[in-house]
Design a protein around this motif. Structure first.
Motif, mmCIF file in Angstrom:
data_model
loop_
_atom_site.group_PDB
_atom_site.id
_atom_site.type_symbol
_atom_site.label_atom_id
_atom_site.label_comp_id
_atom_site.label_asym_id
_atom_site.label_seq_id
_atom_site.Cartn_x
_atom_site.Cartn_y
_atom_site.Cartn_z
ATOM 1 N N MET A 1 39.967 25.721 20.413
ATOM 2 C CA MET A 1 39.413 25.100 21.620
ATOM 3 C C MET A 1 40.290 25.432 22.834
ATOM 4 O O MET A 1 41.516 25.548 22.730
ATOM 5 N N ILE A 2 39.657 25.551 23.967
ATOM 6 C CA ILE A 2 40.341 25.840 25.221
ATOM 7 C C ILE A 2 40.496 24.528 25.978
ATOM 8 O O ILE A 2 39.522 23.809 26.218
ATOM 9 N N ASN A 3 41.730 24.185 26.342
ATOM 10 C CA ASN A 3 42.022 22.919 27.012
ATOM 11 C C ASN A 3 41.710 23.029 28.506
ATOM 12 O O ASN A 3 42.219 23.918 29.188
ATOM 13 N N VAL A 4 40.867 22.109 28.986
ATOM 14 C CA VAL A 4 40.400 22.191 30.368
ATOM 15 C C VAL A 4 40.543 20.845 31.058
ATOM 16 O O VAL A 4 40.703 19.799 30.422
ATOM 17 N N GLY A 5 40.440 20.897 32.393
ATOM 18 C CA GLY A 5 40.450 19.696 33.208
ATOM 19 C C GLY A 5 39.471 19.831 34.355
ATOM 20 O O GLY A 5 38.962 20.916 34.630
ATOM 21 N N VAL A 6 39.227 18.723 35.028
ATOM 22 C CA VAL A 6 38.343 18.699 36.192
ATOM 23 C C VAL A 6 39.110 18.129 37.373
ATOM 24 O O VAL A 6 39.649 17.015 37.295
ATOM 25 N N LEU A 20 28.812 17.708 31.618
ATOM 26 C CA LEU A 20 28.577 18.979 30.922
ATOM 27 C C LEU A 20 29.696 19.341 29.952
ATOM 28 O O LEU A 20 29.469 20.058 28.969
ATOM 29 N N LEU A 21 30.909 18.844 30.210
ATOM 30 C CA LEU A 21 32.069 19.233 29.408
ATOM 31 C C LEU A 21 32.439 18.233 28.322
ATOM 32 O O LEU A 21 33.205 18.569 27.417
ATOM 33 N N ALA A 22 31.912 17.029 28.411
ATOM 34 C CA ALA A 22 32.359 15.964 27.504
ATOM 35 C C ALA A 22 32.166 16.323 26.039
ATOM 36 O O ALA A 22 32.982 15.938 25.185
ATOM 37 N N SER A 23 31.105 17.043 25.724
ATOM 38 C CA SER A 23 30.873 17.438 24.332
ATOM 39 C C SER A 23 30.678 18.945 24.210
ATOM 40 O O SER A 23 29.950 19.418 23.339
ATOM 41 N N HIS A 24 31.351 19.696 25.050
ATOM 42 C CA HIS A 24 31.186 21.149 25.060
ATOM 43 C C HIS A 24 31.796 21.759 23.797
ATOM 44 O O HIS A 24 32.895 21.380 23.381
ATOM 45 N N PRO A 25 31.112 22.721 23.174
ATOM 46 C CA PRO A 25 31.622 23.277 21.914
ATOM 47 C C PRO A 25 32.834 24.188 22.059
ATOM 48 O O PRO A 25 33.523 24.452 21.064
ATOM 49 N N TRP A 26 33.107 24.694 23.262
ATOM 50 C CA TRP A 26 34.218 25.617 23.452
ATOM 51 C C TRP A 26 35.402 24.992 24.177
ATOM 52 O O TRP A 26 36.525 25.460 24.035
ATOM 53 N N LEU A 77 42.518 26.105 31.676
ATOM 54 C CA LEU A 77 41.485 26.308 32.687
ATOM 55 C C LEU A 77 41.184 24.985 33.374
ATOM 56 O O LEU A 77 41.149 23.927 32.716
ATOM 57 N N VAL A 78 40.974 25.034 34.685
ATOM 58 C CA VAL A 78 40.505 23.850 35.408
ATOM 59 C C VAL A 78 39.221 24.189 36.145
ATOM 60 O O VAL A 78 39.020 25.317 36.602
ATOM 61 N N PHE A 79 38.359 23.182 36.241
ATOM 62 C CA PHE A 79 37.140 23.271 37.033
ATOM 63 C C PHE A 79 37.360 22.473 38.316
ATOM 64 O O PHE A 79 37.754 21.306 38.257
ATOM 65 N N SER A 80 37.094 23.090 39.435
ATOM 66 C CA SER A 80 37.383 22.457 40.712
ATOM 67 C C SER A 80 36.119 21.963 41.390
ATOM 68 O O SER A 80 35.225 22.745 41.717
ATOM 69 N N ALA A 81 36.065 20.639 41.616
ATOM 70 C CA ALA A 81 35.005 20.021 42.408
ATOM 71 C C ALA A 81 35.582 19.474 43.702
ATOM 72 O O ALA A 81 35.061 18.524 44.279
ATOM 73 N N LEU A 82 36.660 20.091 44.166
ATOM 74 C CA LEU A 82 37.352 19.623 45.355
ATOM 75 C C LEU A 82 36.635 20.043 46.627
ATOM 76 O O LEU A 82 35.973 21.085 46.672
ATOM 77 N N PRO A 83 36.784 19.263 47.708
ATOM 78 C CA PRO A 83 36.333 19.749 49.011
ATOM 79 C C PRO A 83 37.179 20.938 49.436
ATOM 80 O O PRO A 83 38.337 21.083 49.023
ATOM 81 N N VAL A 333 35.310 33.565 28.990
ATOM 82 C CA VAL A 333 35.792 33.524 27.608
ATOM 83 C C VAL A 333 35.158 34.652 26.794
ATOM 84 O O VAL A 333 35.847 35.351 26.026
ATOM 85 N N SER A 334 33.857 34.860 26.990
ATOM 86 C CA SER A 334 33.175 35.898 26.208
ATOM 87 C C SER A 334 33.678 37.292 26.550
ATOM 88 O O SER A 334 33.635 38.192 25.712
ATOM 89 N N LYS A 335 34.203 37.473 27.762
ATOM 90 C CA LYS A 335 34.738 38.765 28.197
ATOM 91 C C LYS A 335 36.244 38.891 27.906
ATOM 92 O O LYS A 335 36.901 39.849 28.323
ATOM 93 N N LYS A 336 36.797 37.899 27.205
ATOM 94 C CA LYS A 336 38.198 37.916 26.736
ATOM 95 C C LYS A 336 39.218 37.823 27.873
ATOM 96 O O LYS A 336 40.358 38.288 27.731
ATOM 97 N N TYR A 337 38.842 37.219 28.979
ATOM 98 C CA TYR A 337 39.829 36.961 30.032
ATOM 99 C C TYR A 337 40.632 35.708 29.744
ATOM 100 O O TYR A 337 41.652 35.460 30.381
ATOM 101 N N LEU A 338 40.173 34.888 28.801
ATOM 102 C CA LEU A 338 40.927 33.727 28.339
ATOM 103 C C LEU A 338 40.986 33.772 26.801
ATOM 104 O O LEU A 338 39.997 34.157 26.168
#
Length: 338
Positions: A1-6, A20-26, A77-83, A333-338
């Motif tokens: 699993m890849i550890n992520v944040g928001v 969308l991420l709470a139960s994401h398989p990856w 990886l982080v997902f950014s919802a910042l202004p 991820v599918s392109k192997k950048y992570l």
């Protein structure tokens, strides 16, 4: 699993990311950040959950952290919802700390070395990640476009092999695009607001970058012109666009392109069965009826007619924001950048 944040997990787009991420398989969602007034609280206590999906109890006990580099430096990886005002420097600092950033913010979309990606349209633009990594850090930034740009360019993708000379678009944009507190009720009820700050420029500039050509070292902008007029309307979710094209093709050719279109890849968890669908009824697409197609990730096209003119519609906080960024991460991820 890849550890992520928001980053910015309590706002409108941040909540979509969490959903969308709470139960994401990856992806293992383990870090949520917000403002100082929310930091230290559990996510269930910090957030005023306003989505039409149930609150994901699996992340309710996560303790919200301050939005800074130290809070996320141990993630992949982080997902950014910042202004944009906060994202500009912070996303750069996070990427330099070796963490990948998938951003919904506008801050870095037009940076020369930052990919502005719609996976079905320009996956090859991820090659810019290699140019970012030439600086010595494993981190990088990948952005998704403005919500209206995503809907329009996704709708253009099945027909882009025809020669396009110019694009004109008028948008009817949902109020959720402005955030929970973005449009006062007395301003939008019984009204249409014919101005959204910077929106028209974003649509014009971003479209040319996304539909441009990556030559291995830079993006060469698409050669056609884009002219946009953007409007806020009293719809909760779902941006509707009226598009006029200068294109060397007939109506029936374009309809057949839409009927036969398939995405160039498959197998990503957030990817819908159909990224773009043609609706042949004369009064479709409509936001209330069609925005949730493909779990909110499908763009609907209709009223393709002489001119050449058509209507496109998509869910602005899913396909146009958080869902787009999650799909970008899956492509990465599918392109192997992570």
């Amino acid at each position: 699993m890849i550890n992520v944040g928001v980053l910015g997990a309590t706002g409108a787009v941040g909540q979509r990311f969490v959903q969308l991420l709470a139960s994401h398989p990856w992806f293992n969602l383990q870090t949520l950040t917000a403002s100082e007034r929310s930091a230290g609280k559990s996510y269930r206590d910090a957030v005023n959950w306003r989505l039409d999906e149930p609150f994901p109890e699996s992340v309710g006990d996560i303790v919200v952290k301050n939005t800074d580099v130290n809070s996320v430096k141990d993630l992949d990886l982080v997902f950014s919802a910042l202004p944009a005002s906060l994202a500009t420097n912070l996303e750069t600092d996070i990427s330099r700390a070796g963490v990948a950033v998938c951003s919904n913010a506008s801050s870095h979309r037009m940076d020369e070395k930052v990919p502005l990606v719609i996976p079905e349209v320009n996956p090859d633009h991820l090659g810019l990640i290699d140019l970012q990594r030439d600086s010595g850090s494993d981190g990088f930034i990948v952005t998704n476009p403005n919500c209206s740009t995503i809907v329009m360019v996704s709708a253009l993708n099945p027909i882009k092999h025809h020669e396009i000379s110019d694009i004109r678009v008028a948008t009817m944009q949902a109020i959720s695009g402005a955030g929970f507190e973005g449009v006062a009720a007395m301003s939008i009820y019984d009204n249409v607001i014919p101005f959204i700050g910077s929106e028209e420029e974003k649509m014009e500039n971003e479209t040319q970058k996304i539909m441009g050509t990556f030559d291995g070292s830079q993006i060469i902008s698409a050669p056609f012109s884009v002219s946009a007029s953007c409007h806020r309307v009293p719809v909760i979710d779902g941006h509707t666009l009226a598009v006029w094209l200068g294109v060397n093709a007939s109506v029936e050719e374009l309809k057949n392109d839409y009927r036969n279109y398939r995405a160039p890849f498959s197998g990503l968890p957030t990817q819908p069965d159909k990224s773009v669908i043609l609706l042949e009824q004369e009064d479709r697409p409509q936001p209330r009826l069609d925005r949730n197609r493909g779990r909110g990730m499908t763009v609907s096209v209709g009223r393709v007619r002489e001119g050449i003119r058509f209507i496109a519609m998509g869910h602005n906080t899913i396909r146009g924001a958080a869902g787009a960024s999650v799909l970008n991460a899956e492509l990465i991820v599918s392109k192997k950048y992570l």
